[in-house]
Design an enzyme around this catalytic site. Structure first.
Site, PDB file in Angstrom:
ATOM      1  N   CYS A 103       0.835  -1.210   0.000  1.00 48.40           N
ATOM      2  CA  CYS A 103       0.000   0.000   0.000  1.00 48.40           C
ATOM      3  C   CYS A 103       0.873   1.266   0.000  1.00 48.40           C
ATOM      4  O   CYS A 103       1.564   1.548   0.978  1.00 48.40           O
ATOM      5  CB  CYS A 103      -0.917  -0.045   1.223  1.00 48.40           C
ATOM      6  SG  CYS A 103      -1.813   1.481   1.530  1.00 48.40           S
ATOM      7  N   CYS A 106      -0.008   3.826   2.724  1.00 53.56           N
ATOM      8  CA  CYS A 106       0.450   3.326   4.032  1.00 53.56           C
ATOM      9  C   CYS A 106       1.909   3.711   4.264  1.00 53.56           C
ATOM     10  O   CYS A 106       2.298   4.102   5.361  1.00 53.56           O
ATOM     11  CB  CYS A 106       0.301   1.800   4.122  1.00 53.56           C
ATOM     12  SG  CYS A 106      -1.392   1.219   3.989  1.00 53.56           S
TER      13      CYS A 106
END
Length: 178
Positions: A103, A106
């Protein structure tokens, strides 16, 4: 340092300071301090005296970022096995960052959470939980988007922040629960 035989104008992103400048025979770059950047390398194989002359090489110089995955603080990981003891039975408030290695957002928010862990050390425990490694916890708490930060206090979910948000939003959410 790469060498260029003619004057070249290159676009300069805002994180380069001063702008990329060149003059015949030289190219210079400098960076302001940015977390995660150790160095910036200019690849100019056709102009470099050290590079072999190969026809497959690109005809224009390229800039390659050699960013490393570094953060302000290594945040401890919580798993299904440690969830109960580290989060639900914790004495004070706990911030859990739900994330995944693949991600991009993230990876953007992780250094911010690391800074917050340092700033609130002793007042707030911070952990990260990989949704790939512990999918049952992510499902239990309805995690549908990552990154998601949840604040727990005395075993109960108090607040949720979804997405790669500015540090001020996370700080405001933490302050409400201290």
């Amino acid at each position: 340092m790469a060498t260029i035989t003619e004057s070249t104008a290159l676009f300069s992103p805002s994180y380069l300071h001063p702008a990329i400048t060149s003059r015949p025979g030289a190219l210079s770059l400098s960076l302001r301090h940015r977390p995660g950047f150790r160095r910036l390398k200019v690849q100019s194989p056709l102009y470099s005296s050290l590079a072999p002359k190969v026809s497959r090489l690109p005809s224009t110089p390229t800039i390659v970022s050699q960013a490393h995955d570094t953060t302000a603080l290594d945040i401890p990981t919580v798993t299904e096995a440690t969830w109960q003891s580290l989060v639900l039975k914790a004495d004070g408030p706990v911030l859990v960052e739900f994330w995944a290695p693949w991600c991009g957002p993230c990876r953007m928010i992780h250094p911010v959470v690391g800074e917050l862990a340092q700033e609130y050390a002793g007042k707030l425990n911070c952990f990260r939980l990989s949704t790939d490694d512990s999918p049952s916890i992510a499902t239990q708490y309805g995690i549908r988007s990552i990154p998601t930060m949840m604040i727990f206090n005395k075993g109960e979910k108090q607040d949720t922040v979804i997405g790669a948000v500015p540090k001020t939003i996370l700080t405001a959410s933490i302050e409400k629960h201290l």
